[in-house]
Design a protein around this motif. Structure first.
Motif: not given
Length: 214
Positions: A29-34, A62
């Motif tokens: 989540a911190e790296h934008g994985v939805p 990503i």
């Protein structure tokens, strides 16, 4: 027939999946994985970190930082120090198991060793631990189970695998090994485990009886 029992570690011997999945999801989540926690768990539980990262980068476009795996591992190990416990019934099972056995895990060697140490299980597996880091392809590929069997001196047909994930059960099937699915971890639907053709057990205390009857 003399048979080798090949145990997965996370979710089978040690109650680590809930801890590791929580931290892994937070890092994603911190790296934008939805992905939700449930989605991330379902998609990556039982897989090696290398295969999970490869899938994330391919599927979501990503690029995770080079130290992603190292950072995640450090956070998981820190959480293990205060939370990790052996799966109920495992110490007693190992004490009484008459068959030769080993461990084959998607975790890296430092995590394997520390997990076993914290749960008091290392004496049972010291020198008989195999990691996905030692083979070209992690689960669901059969490489790890085949490597463990060869090193231990057993043919694949003479091995039984104890797993708790669909990826692990797929790896066992691809390796030509009979599989038992432990449903007690709760992160994989029991019906899905049974649909793989594996014998499903709900408590580790059942395993010794099942193996004797096999």
């Amino acid at each position: 027939m003399r048979r080798l029992v090949v145990f997965d570690m996370d979710g089978v011997l040690v109650d680590s999946e809930r801890i590791a999945n929580r931290i892994f999801h937070a890092e994603l989540a911190e790296h934008g994985v939805p992905l939700t926690l449930e989605q991330a768990t379902r998609r990556y539980v039982g897989r090696s970190m290398a295969s999970a990262i490869a899938d994330i980068e391919k599927s979501f476009g990503i690029v995770l930082p080079p130290d992603f795996a190292e950072t995640e591992r450090a956070k998981v190990l820190a959480a293990y120090e205060g939370e990790l416990q052996a799966v109920e019934g495992v110490p007693e099972l190992l004490e009484g198991l008459a068959l030769p056995f080993c461990l084959a895990s998607s975790s890296d060697p430092p995590r394997i060793r520390r997990s076993l140490e914290l749960c008091g299980l290392l004496p049972h597996f010291d020198g008989r631990c195999f990691s996905a880091a030692q083979v070209a392809n992690g689960k669901p590929a059969p490489d790890l189970f085949l490597f463990a069997a060869t090193t231990m001196g057993f043919a694949p047909a003479d091995c039984v695998v104890i797993e708790d994930t669909l990826a692990g059960l797929s790896a066992a099937k691809a390796a030509g090994m009979k599989a038992y699915a432990y449903a007690g971890a709760g992160h994989t639907d029991r019906g899905e485990l049974a649909a793989t053709g594996a014998v499903v057990i709900d408590r580790m205390a059942e395993l010794a009886t099942v193996l004797r009857a096999d």
